[in-house]
Design a protein around this motif. Structure first.
Motif, PDB file in Angstrom:
ATOM      1  N   ASN A   1      20.855  57.274  20.555  1.00  0.00           N
ATOM      2  CA  ASN A   1      20.630  58.196  19.452  1.00  0.00           C
ATOM      3  C   ASN A   1      21.995  58.437  18.810  1.00  0.00           C
ATOM      4  OD1 ASN A   1      20.570  60.563  17.924  1.00  0.00           O
ATOM      5  ND2 ASN A   1      19.747  61.833  19.572  1.00  0.00           N
ATOM      6  N   ARG A   2      22.132  57.972  17.580  1.00  0.00           N
ATOM      7  CA  ARG A   2      23.401  58.121  16.863  1.00  0.00           C
ATOM      8  C   ARG A   2      23.289  59.207  15.800  1.00  0.00           C
ATOM      9  NH1 ARG A   2      23.551  52.559  18.306  1.00  0.00           N
ATOM     10  NH2 ARG A   2      25.565  52.033  19.264  1.00  0.00           N
ATOM     11  N   GLN A   3      24.316  60.027  15.732  1.00  0.00           N
ATOM     12  CA  GLN A   3      24.349  61.099  14.751  1.00  0.00           C
ATOM     13  C   GLN A   3      25.136  60.655  13.526  1.00  0.00           C
ATOM     14  OE1 GLN A   3      25.964  64.540  16.805  1.00  0.00           O
ATOM     15  NE2 GLN A   3      23.916  65.289  17.279  1.00  0.00           N
ATOM     16  N   SER A   4      24.609  61.027  12.370  1.00  0.00           N
ATOM     17  CA  SER A   4      25.301  60.780  11.109  1.00  0.00           C
ATOM     18  C   SER A   4      24.916  61.914  10.156  1.00  0.00           C
ATOM     19  CB  SER A   4      24.933  59.408  10.529  1.00  0.00           C
ATOM     20  OG  SER A   4      23.527  59.310  10.328  1.00  0.00           O
ATOM     21  N   ALA A   5      25.425  61.871   8.933  1.00  0.00           N
ATOM     22  CA  ALA A   5      25.167  62.942   7.975  1.00  0.00           C
ATOM     23  C   ALA A   5      24.170  62.486   6.918  1.00  0.00           C
ATOM     24  CB  ALA A   5      26.459  63.381   7.313  1.00  0.00           C
ATOM     25  N   ASN A   6      23.158  63.320   6.664  1.00  0.00           N
ATOM     26  CA  ASN A   6      22.267  63.100   5.528  1.00  0.00           C
ATOM     27  C   ASN A   6      22.997  63.436   4.228  1.00  0.00           C
ATOM     28  OD1 ASN A   6      19.762  62.300   6.825  1.00  0.00           O
ATOM     29  ND2 ASN A   6      19.677  64.396   7.638  1.00  0.00           N
ATOM     30  N   SER A   7      22.392  63.089   3.107  1.00  0.00           N
ATOM     31  CA  SER A   7      23.014  63.334   1.807  1.00  0.00           C
ATOM     32  C   SER A   7      23.219  64.818   1.533  1.00  0.00           C
ATOM     33  CB  SER A   7      22.164  62.717   0.691  1.00  0.00           C
ATOM     34  OG  SER A   7      20.841  63.241   0.737  1.00  0.00           O
TER      35      SER A   7
ATOM     36  N   TYR B   1      17.832  56.176  15.909  1.00  0.00           N
ATOM     37  CA  TYR B   1      18.153  55.000  16.718  1.00  0.00           C
ATOM     38  C   TYR B   1      18.671  53.899  15.800  1.00  0.00           C
ATOM     39  CZ  TYR B   1      15.623  57.812  20.035  1.00  0.00           C
ATOM     40  OH  TYR B   1      15.228  58.862  20.834  1.00  0.00           O
ATOM     41  N   ASP B   2      19.825  54.208  15.202  1.00  0.00           N
ATOM     42  CA  ASP B   2      20.460  53.303  14.246  1.00  0.00           C
ATOM     43  C   ASP B   2      21.397  52.344  14.966  1.00  0.00           C
ATOM     44  OD1 ASP B   2      19.306  54.442  11.954  1.00  0.00           O
ATOM     45  OD2 ASP B   2      20.863  55.976  11.829  1.00  0.00           O
ATOM     46  N   PRO B   3      21.649  51.179  14.383  1.00  0.00           N
ATOM     47  CA  PRO B   3      22.729  50.326  14.885  1.00  0.00           C
ATOM     48  C   PRO B   3      24.074  51.011  14.649  1.00  0.00           C
ATOM     49  CG  PRO B   3      21.239  49.112  13.419  1.00  0.00           C
ATOM     50  CD  PRO B   3      20.931  50.566  13.255  1.00  0.00           C
ATOM     51  N   PRO B   4      25.141  50.535  15.277  1.00  0.00           N
ATOM     52  CA  PRO B   4      26.462  51.098  15.007  1.00  0.00           C
ATOM     53  C   PRO B   4      26.813  50.963  13.529  1.00  0.00           C
ATOM     54  CG  PRO B   4      26.519  49.649  16.916  1.00  0.00           C
ATOM     55  CD  PRO B   4      25.184  49.457  16.276  1.00  0.00           C
ATOM     56  N   GLY B   5      27.596  51.894  13.021  1.00  0.00           N
ATOM     57  CA  GLY B   5      28.006  51.841  11.627  1.00  0.00           C
ATOM     58  C   GLY B   5      28.990  52.947  11.325  1.00  0.00           C
ATOM     59  N   THR B   6      29.631  52.858  10.194  1.00  0.00           N
ATOM     60  CA  THR B   6      30.591  53.867   9.784  1.00  0.00           C
ATOM     61  C   THR B   6      29.921  55.230   9.678  1.00  0.00           C
ATOM     62  OG1 THR B   6      31.819  52.198   8.530  1.00  0.00           O
ATOM     63  CG2 THR B   6      32.250  54.512   8.006  1.00  0.00           C
ATOM     64  N   GLY B   7      30.530  56.230  10.272  1.00  0.00           N
ATOM     65  CA  GLY B   7      29.986  57.583  10.225  1.00  0.00           C
ATOM     66  C   GLY B   7      28.888  57.848  11.232  1.00  0.00           C
ATOM     67  N   ARG B   8      28.601  56.886  12.093  1.00  0.00           N
ATOM     68  CA  ARG B   8      27.560  57.062  13.113  1.00  0.00           C
ATOM     69  C   ARG B   8      28.208  57.224  14.481  1.00  0.00           C
ATOM     70  NH1 ARG B   8      23.558  52.157  11.029  1.00  0.00           N
ATOM     71  NH2 ARG B   8      22.951  53.159   9.056  1.00  0.00           N
ATOM     72  N   THR B   9      27.862  58.299  15.162  1.00  0.00           N
ATOM     73  CA  THR B   9      28.481  58.632  16.444  1.00  0.00           C
ATOM     74  C   THR B   9      27.433  58.599  17.547  1.00  0.00           C
ATOM     75  OG1 THR B   9      30.052  60.100  15.320  1.00  0.00           O
ATOM     76  CG2 THR B   9      29.801  60.358  17.708  1.00  0.00           C
ATOM     77  N   GLN B  10      27.728  57.908  18.637  1.00  0.00           N
ATOM     78  CA  GLN B  10      26.815  57.892  19.771  1.00  0.00           C
ATOM     79  C   GLN B  10      26.683  59.303  20.341  1.00  0.00           C
ATOM     80  OE1 GLN B  10      29.146  54.415  21.135  1.00  0.00           O
ATOM     81  NE2 GLN B  10      27.300  53.850  22.260  1.00  0.00           N
TER      82      GLN B  10
ATOM     83  N   PRO C   1      27.877  58.331  31.220  1.00  0.00           N
ATOM     84  CA  PRO C   1      29.223  58.920  31.122  1.00  0.00           C
ATOM     85  C   PRO C   1      30.153  58.191  30.167  1.00  0.00           C
ATOM     86  CG  PRO C   1      29.111  57.481  33.034  1.00  0.00           C
ATOM     87  CD  PRO C   1      27.738  57.424  32.380  1.00  0.00           C
ATOM     88  N   ARG C   2      29.702  57.094  29.555  1.00  0.00           N
ATOM     89  CA  ARG C   2      30.633  56.284  28.765  1.00  0.00           C
ATOM     90  C   ARG C   2      30.878  56.850  27.374  1.00  0.00           C
ATOM     91  NH1 ARG C   2      30.175  50.002  28.725  1.00  0.00           N
ATOM     92  NH2 ARG C   2      32.299  50.383  27.972  1.00  0.00           N
ATOM     93  N   TYR C   3      29.808  57.309  26.721  1.00  0.00           N
ATOM     94  CA  TYR C   3      29.933  57.800  25.349  1.00  0.00           C
ATOM     95  C   TYR C   3      29.025  59.009  25.171  1.00  0.00           C
ATOM     96  CZ  TYR C   3      31.467  52.930  24.841  1.00  0.00           C
ATOM     97  OH  TYR C   3      32.087  51.720  25.013  1.00  0.00           O
ATOM     98  N   GLY C   4      29.230  59.706  24.058  1.00  0.00           N
ATOM     99  CA  GLY C   4      28.302  60.742  23.647  1.00  0.00           C
ATOM    100  C   GLY C   4      28.395  62.037  24.425  1.00  0.00           C
TER     101      GLY C   4
END
Length: 436
Positions: A327-333, A341-350, A398-401
């Motif tokens: 589950n990656r967090q990012s910002a809506n408009s 459940y997005d692939p990795p990308g700019t502005g997306r945080t695990q 324990p690796r990320y998030g």
């Protein structure tokens, strides 16, 4: 067990709070005589739109009221932490000669502070007669009197190879690189299964191995072993090699990881992440076919991220296909937080390593849309205890998030289990037991 023939009839605990509602309905004036025979099931939650959003509600978290950390017997390396450090936690229940046996395993690490890479020292098993324990290391002292108790397989057992009996293949042995990592060779995500009266372990050689991918062991004795490698893995892991994994993996070394086993009746299948499966030969020494593996019929997200830890569980006549998804967090408009459940990308945080599940009428599918079954409960398995209650494992990645935060990391990498609830033959969903 994943074999439906071994499912325990639904017991008192599996009705959970719904049982009280049934009794109350039967006591009402004018209630039909058969009301007490009609169990009430919790309702499905509406699907999130668009498809691929992650459900973050606290109800789907393992909590004190619906879960527990298994009190596994510790080894000398566990003394400083005070418990067993474990990833990819796996637990299952078996009935052998009329007696219950619970088995636990997972990815562990060798002595010292280094996590399970660039090397670890093999597969450990714990056994118990109750989920609450006592959980003891499997008694391997009769097999290897001078070895660490509970260790059922390791690259260091290569000296046990004999003509006609391979324990450790050349591609599974420890090795040393040119100085980047030093000692290398790690084993991940073991699972224990019992099929046709034999014990099997499916596991994966990790990213620091000479070849990366899934393999299977078969016991020549009890759950404690001794185990040998099946013939189909003498030269390589299951399936084909392809380009993948971290940059230090040599081309041609990477195969399909996180293998699992599903069996039903006299047939058994290998399940590979993130979309593949294959039937085992009747002698269980290899899969057929060994190349060109078929894929589950699924409804992917758009775009589809990398999924891990595939597992198939049958309940109520339906097949449940489990995946682990970040589950990656990012910002809506509008500035609000998007959890998906997005692939990795700019502005997306695990954020959380979730368990997502889909259901089907047939093993191969087609499967329904996926739903979030447990927050932070990714890379798990489902099992049924001796009373009929369904459980899932979790370990808090324990690796990320969320669980990598220094304020929480001390509570990560645990051998956890959480109660699950089934929404009945019409709803056909499994969720972490939600609050009432």
């Amino acid at each position: 067990m994943t074999d439906p023939d071994n499912e325990v009839p639904v017991g008192r605990r599996s009705l959970l709070a719904g049982a009280a509602g049934v009794v109350g309905a039967a006591a009402l004036p004018g209630a039909p005589a058969h009301a007490a025979e009609m169990p009430r099931y919790p309702a499905n939650w509406p699907d999130l739109e668009p498809y691929g959003l992650a459900d973050t509600r606290q109800d789907l978290w393992p909590r004190e009221d619906n879960s527990l950390i298994l009190p596994l017997e510790t080894r000398p390396r566990d003394e400083e932490l005070g418990r067993v450090w474990m990833r990819d936690t796996y637990v299952n229940h078996f009935v052998v000669k009329g007696r219950s046996i619970y088995v636990a395993t997972g990815t562990t690490k060798g002595p010292g502070p280094t996590p399970a890479g660039s090397w670890n020292d093999g597969i450990f098993l714990w056994v118990a007669q109750s989920l609450r324990g006592p959980w003891r290391l499997a008694d391997t002292t009769g097999i290897r009197p001078d070895a660490e108790k509970g260790k059922v397989w390791s690259p260091e057992f290569v000296g046990e190879n004999r003509p006609g009996r391979m324990v450790v293949a050349p591609w599974q042995e420890y090795w040393t690189d040119d100085g980047q990592f030093g000692k290398r060779g790690n084993v991940w995500a073991p699972e224990v299964h019992r099929f046709r009266g034999k014990w099997y372990i499916v596991a994966c050689m990790g990213d620091h191995s000479m070849k990366v991918g899934s393999f299977m062991l078969v016991s020549e004795g009890g759950v404690e072993g001794p185990y040998r490698l099946i013939e189909g893995n003498h030269d390589k892991p299951f399936g084909e090699s392809f380009i993948g994994g971290p940059g230090w993996i040599k081309p041609g070394a990477y195969h399909h990881i996180d293998g699992s086993l599903y069996h039903e009746g006299d047939d058994a299948w290998l399940v590979l992440h993130n979309h593949l499966y294959a039937k085992f030969r009747d002698d269980m020494e290899d899969i057929v076919p060994t190349t060109g593996l078929p894929k589950f019929k699924q409804q992917p997200y758009s775009p589809e991220p990398y999924l891990e830890g595939s597992y198939v569980f049958k309940h109520g006549g339906k097949y449940f296909l489990l995946h682990a998804a970040w589950n990656r967090q990012s910002a809506n408009s509008d500035g609000s937080t998007r959890n998906a459940y997005d692939p990795p990308g700019t502005g997306r945080t695990q954020h959380q390593y979730d368990a997502v599940v889909a259901v089907a009428d047939h093993f191969e599918g087609p499967y329904s849309k996926r739903w979030t079954a447990g927050v932070g409960a990714g890379h798990n398995n489902f099992f049924v205890d001796r009373g009929g209650q369904i459980w899932a494992t979790f370990f808090r990645n324990p690796r990320y998030g969320y669980w990598a935060d220094p304020s929480r990391s001390g509570d990560a990498a645990v051998p956890g289990i959480v109660r699950m609830e089934w929404t009945g033959p019409k709803g056909n969903r499994l969720y972490v037991q939600r609050r009432r």
